[in-house]
Design an enzyme around this catalytic site. Structure first.
Site, short mmCIF file in Angstrom:
data_model
loop_
_atom_site.label_atom_id
_atom_site.label_comp_id
_atom_site.label_asym_id
_atom_site.label_seq_id
_atom_site.Cartn_x
_atom_site.Cartn_y
_atom_site.Cartn_z
N CYS A 126 -44.38 4.23 -14.93
CA CYS A 126 -43.08 5.45 -14.90
C CYS A 126 -42.56 5.65 -16.45
CB CYS A 126 -41.91 5.19 -13.99
SG CYS A 126 -40.92 3.59 -14.53
N CYS A 147 -42.49 0.00 -8.71
CA CYS A 147 -41.46 0.42 -8.95
C CYS A 147 -40.38 1.75 -7.64
CB CYS A 147 -40.99 1.59 -10.07
SG CYS A 147 -39.94 2.48 -10.31
N GLU A 148 -39.92 0.88 -6.84
CA GLU A 148 -38.92 1.99 -5.70
C GLU A 148 -39.22 3.11 -6.41
OE1 GLU A 148 -34.34 0.27 -5.90
OE2 GLU A 148 -36.33 -0.92 -4.39
N HIS A 149 -38.28 3.71 -7.16
CA HIS A 149 -37.50 4.96 -7.89
C HIS A 149 -39.20 5.87 -7.97
CE1 HIS A 149 -34.98 2.46 -10.12
NE2 HIS A 149 -34.55 2.38 -9.02
N HIS A 150 -40.26 5.71 -8.30
CA HIS A 150 -40.62 6.89 -8.12
C HIS A 150 -42.32 6.25 -6.95
CE1 HIS A 150 -39.02 7.59 -12.17
NE2 HIS A 150 -38.80 9.20 -11.45
N GLN A 198 -38.22 -4.38 -11.71
CA GLN A 198 -38.90 -5.21 -12.76
C GLN A 198 -36.93 -6.60 -12.37
OE1 GLN A 198 -40.60 -5.21 -16.24
NE2 GLN A 198 -39.66 -7.27 -17.13
N HIS A 254 -44.86 -0.06 -16.98
CA HIS A 254 -44.19 0.54 -15.59
C HIS A 254 -45.48 2.01 -16.35
CE1 HIS A 254 -40.84 -2.21 -14.68
NE2 HIS A 254 -41.43 -2.91 -15.71
#
Length: 206
Positions: A156, A85-88, A126, A154
């Site tokens: 996260c 995941c590119e956020h975390h 996703q 996920h």
């Protein structure tokens, strides 16, 4: 552009120092090199063209029944994938189900797996991953419709925040004839309506 392993190693050392650790202690001494190897594996798809896997096609009209063309969908279920995941920068992993309505040409089933793997080995979300898979297939194969269903857990969600270890997310991306919910209903049933019904649904069609 491939992953810069030497730079990843240097930055990993800085990260360990930033959280108050000693990157030279025995347990962490090899961590920068391991992280460089890990990132090269996880993000190898950044330097690869997913459409290249669809260049070799197979004619289905040249065979025992040359006047016969496929009338139904080709469905490949349960393609295992993992991404970050590119956020975390936490992992998410699950299964992809891909269906398409072929014209005169089809593609080897392993090529569909390669498309998923190439696009998944990039920093992702996703929702976008499913859309990219659908676009690559729709734009590079002779198809009348494409359906991509992803079902994943996920990090996260399972490891931080609300910490819901059993939660999964399902996304649907549809192109062509499969933008009609009625047209894709049979495929959703074949994939397994239980999995779709249990999970949150994010849908985007074009």
């Amino acid at each position: 552009m491939s992953v810069d392993r030497a730079r990843v190693e240097r930055l990993t050392r800085e990260l360990l120092e930033a959280i108050g650790e000693d990157p030279d202690r025995p347990g962490l001494k090899q961590t920068p090199a391991r992280m460089a190897e890990l990132y090269a594996e996880f993000f190898g798809g950044l330097s690869e063209d997913p459409a290249s896997h669809l260049e070799r096609t197979i004619s289905v009209s040249r065979g025992p029944a040359p006047d016969t063309l496929p009338s139904g969908a080709v469905l490949l279920r349960d393609i295992r994938f993992r991404s970050v995941c590119e956020h975390h920068l936490l992992p998410f992993a699950g299964v992809a189900h891909i269906a398409y309505l072929p014209g005169e040409q089809v593609v080897g089933l392993g090529a569909l797996v390669k498309v998923v793997e190439t696009l998944a080995t990039r920093p992702q979300v996703q929702e976008r991953l499913g859309e990219q898979i659908a676009d690559v297939i729709a734009e590079n194969l002779d198809t009348r419709g494409v359906l991509v269903v992803l079902d994943a857990k996920h990090g996260c969600v399972t490891l931080r925040g609300g910490r819901q270890p059993e939660s999964t997310t399902v996304t649907i991306a549809a192109r062509g004839e499969f933008t009609d919910p009625i047209a894709r209903a049979e495929l959703i049933s074949l994939i397994g309506s239980g999995a779709v019904a249990r999970a949150p649904l994010t849908e985007h069609t074009e």
